[in-house]
Design an enzyme around this catalytic site. Structure first.
Site, mmCIF file in Angstrom:
data_model
loop_
_atom_site.group_PDB
_atom_site.id
_atom_site.type_symbol
_atom_site.label_atom_id
_atom_site.label_comp_id
_atom_site.label_asym_id
_atom_site.label_seq_id
_atom_site.Cartn_x
_atom_site.Cartn_y
_atom_site.Cartn_z
ATOM 1 N N TYR A 44 20.321 42.757 -35.665
ATOM 2 C CA TYR A 44 19.152 43.477 -35.159
ATOM 3 C C TYR A 44 19.407 44.967 -35.320
ATOM 4 O O TYR A 44 19.775 45.416 -36.397
ATOM 5 C CB TYR A 44 18.848 43.038 -33.728
ATOM 6 C CG TYR A 44 17.412 43.334 -33.328
ATOM 7 C CD1 TYR A 44 16.352 42.820 -34.082
ATOM 8 C CD2 TYR A 44 17.127 44.148 -32.242
ATOM 9 C CE1 TYR A 44 15.037 43.107 -33.746
ATOM 10 C CE2 TYR A 44 15.816 44.433 -31.895
ATOM 11 C CZ TYR A 44 14.775 43.920 -32.654
ATOM 12 O OH TYR A 44 13.488 44.206 -32.322
ATOM 13 N N LYS A 99 6.576 16.050 -40.448
ATOM 14 C CA LYS A 99 6.602 16.548 -41.826
ATOM 15 C C LYS A 99 7.765 17.509 -42.017
ATOM 16 O O LYS A 99 8.443 17.509 -43.045
ATOM 17 C CB LYS A 99 5.274 17.255 -42.125
ATOM 18 C CG LYS A 99 4.909 17.268 -43.582
ATOM 19 C CD LYS A 99 4.358 15.930 -44.001
ATOM 20 C CE LYS A 99 3.852 15.973 -45.423
ATOM 21 N NZ LYS A 99 3.160 14.739 -45.792
#
Length: 424
Positions: A44, A99
Site C-alpha cells: 500500500y 462458476k
C-alpha cells in the site's frame, strides 16, 4: 424418527455444502508477502504509488502490475437461472460463485461474481461497460433470451475485453464438438447432414449460428420452437428466429424429423417420441439436452434404435454435454494473449481442439479419476472428460492462435503457469 427421502437428503447436503465451514464457495487470496512493515509499505502506501504512476503513463502496464490479466467478472441479472427461471439477481449468486469455482479449478482464473439489479437491458449494459478497467474479461450468465443477445452484442461493441455469454456460446461449442464426432462415427458430415433443432432460445440460437459457420447447410436445417417449425409463412417471428425460417411444408416436430440425420433438443422433457425417433435416417444422432429430464430417455431411445449415438446434459449417462469443457479454456486462451474479444474463429478453434482430443488415447489419470479400466473414442465417448489434463494444454493454445490470426490478440500467446495439482 422420520427417515429423509432421497430428495430431502440431496437438498440438505447441498445446503450444508454451501453453508459450512464458511458461507459461499469463493474467497479472496493474497498473492504477496504481508509479514513485515516493509511488505505493507510495498503493498500500500507509499510503494503502491509506483505502479499507479506506471499505469497512468501506460495503461497496458495494468496487465503487469495488477491482477486484471487473470481476473474475469461473472455477471448475471438472474433472469434465467439454470432451469429455475427468473428468480432475480440475488438468487443467482450461488450459481455465479459456482462458476467462479469452475474457472479457478480448471483454468486457474480468478473471478468476481457480480449480480446486477437492472430495470432494463440498457441499464445492465451501462452498468457492465463501466467495469472494463477492473477485468480482463466478462462472462455473462443466466440472462434470458432475447435480452441476452442485445446485451452481449452491445457490450462487445463498446468494451475492449472479451465478452462471452456462456449459456449461448459455451453450450454451442460443446454441442458442435460432440456433433462433429458423433457424425464422424456414423459416417456422416456436417455439411451434408439434415439437422433438426428444438428450442431456439439463447443456447439454441448460438448453436445454430456456430454450426452454420462450421459448414451446416441452411437448406438442411429445420428449427422448431413453441410455434412449431419456423417457416417462411410466419410473419411475426422475433429477430433471433427469423433467420432460421425455412422454405418447408413441415409444420410439426414429427414432420420435421422424417429422414433427419441429427436431432438437437434444448427444450423440454419427453418431446421426442418413439415414433419420431424411428422415422429418422439410418444411424441417427440424438442430443437430448433438456435438464434434468431429456427429450427422450437414453434407455428408451436405444430400445427404438440400435444404430443410435446419443448425448444428454446429465452426468449419469454417457456423452454429457457439459459447458465446463469450454468456458474456462476459452477465457484462459483469451487472457493469455490479452484478446480484445472472442471471435467466431476462436470458438471454432475450441470446437476442433475438443473434438480432436476425444479421438486420442485416454490418459491413465483420466481412467483413474472416473474409476474405469478403459475408455476410447466411440459411441459412448465422443467428448473429453472434464478432468482430462490435456484440456488446459490444448484448448487455450488453439483459442489464442485463432485470436492472433484474427488480429484481436494484444500480445503473443504465453501459456499460464498452472498451479501444482492439489495446491488450489
Amino acid at each position: 424418527m422420520t427417515q429423509r427421502s432421497d430428495a430431502e437428503q440431496r437438498r440438505a447436503e447441498a445446503l450444508d455444502y454451501h453453508a459450512h465451514p464458511q458461507p459461499g464457495k469463493i474467497a479472496t487470496a493474497i498473492t504477496k508477502p504481508t509479514e513485515t512493515a516493509r511488505d505493507l509499505a510495498l503493498a500500500y502506501s507509499p510503494g503502491v504509488a509506483e505502479p499507479v504512476r506506471a499505469i497512468a503513463a501506460d495503461p497496458d502496464a495494468a496487465w503487469q502490475y495488477t491482477a486484471r490479466g487473470n481476473l474475469v467478472a461473472v455477471i448475471s441479472d438472474g433472469s434465467a437461472i439454470l432451469g429455475l427461471g427468473d428468480l432475480g439477481p440475488l438468487a443467482s449468486k450461488p450459481v455465479m460463485e459456482g462458476k467462479g469455482v469452475l474457472f479457478k479449478r480448471f483454468a486457474d482464473i480468478d473471478v468476481v461474481d457480480l449480480e446486477v439489479e437492472a430495470e432494463n437491458p440498457q441499464a445492465f449494459i451501462d452498468t457492465v461497460r463501466r467495469l472494463e478497467p477492473s477485468f480482463g474479461g466478462i462472462n455473462l450468465e443466466d440472462i434470458c433470451a432475447p435480452r441476452c443477445f442485445e446485451i452481449e452484442a452491445a457490450l462487445s461493441d463498446v468494451m475492449d475485453i472479451p465478452v462471452f455469454h456462456d449459456d449461448q456460446h459455451g453450450t454451442a461449442i460443446i454441442i458442435a464438438a460432440g456433433l462433429t464426432n458423433a457424425l464422424r462415427l456414423q459416417g456422416k458430415r456436417l455439411d451434408e447432414a439434415k439437422l433438426v433443432l428444438v428450442g431456439a432460445g439463447a443456447a439454441g440460437t448460438a448453436t445454430l449460428n456456430l454450426l452454420l459457420d462450421m459448414g451446416l447447410k441452411r437448406e438442411n436445417l429445420l428449427v422448431v420452437d413453441r410455434v412449431g417449425v419456423l417457416h417462411e409463412g410466419l410473419d411475426d417471428l422475433p429477430e433471433h428466429h427469423r433467420r432460421f425460417a425455412a422454405a418447408t411444408e413441415a409444420r410439426t416436430l414429427a414432420e420435421a424429423l422424417v429422414g433427419a440425420d441429427a436431432f438437437v433438443g434444448l427444450s423440454a422433457p419427453n418431446l421426442l417420441s418413439e415414433e419420431m425417433l424411428a422415422s429418422m435416417a439410418d444411424k441417427p444422432v440424438v442430443f437430448a439436452l433438456a435438464n434434468p429430464d431429456p427429450e427422450i430417455l437414453p434407455e428408451l431411445a436405444h430400445q427404438v434404435r440400435d444404430d443410435l449415438i446419443m448425448a444428454t446434459g446429465r452426468s449419469d449417462y454417457p456423452n454429457q454435454v457439459n459447458n465446463v469443457l469450454a468456458f474456462p479454456f476459452i477465457f484462459r486462451g483469451a487472457l493469455d494473449c490479452r484478446a480484445r474479444r472472442i471471435t467466431a474463429n476462436m470458438k471454432i478453434a475450441c470446437v476442433e481442439a475438443l473434438a480432436a482430443l476425444a479421438r486420442e488415447a485416454v490418459p491413465e489419470s483420466v481412467l483413474k479419476a472416473y474409476d474405469l479400466d478403459a475408455m476410447a473414442f466411440g459411441p459412448e465417448y465422443i467428448l473429453p472428460k472434464p478432468f482430462d489434463p490435456r484440456l488446459i494444454e490444448r484448448l487455450p493454445a488453439a483459442v489464442a492462435k485463432a485470436a492472433e490470426a484474427d488480429g484481436v490478440a494484444r500480445t503473443p500467446y504465453r501459456p499460464h503457469a498452472m498451479p501444482e495439482a492439489g495446491s488450489q
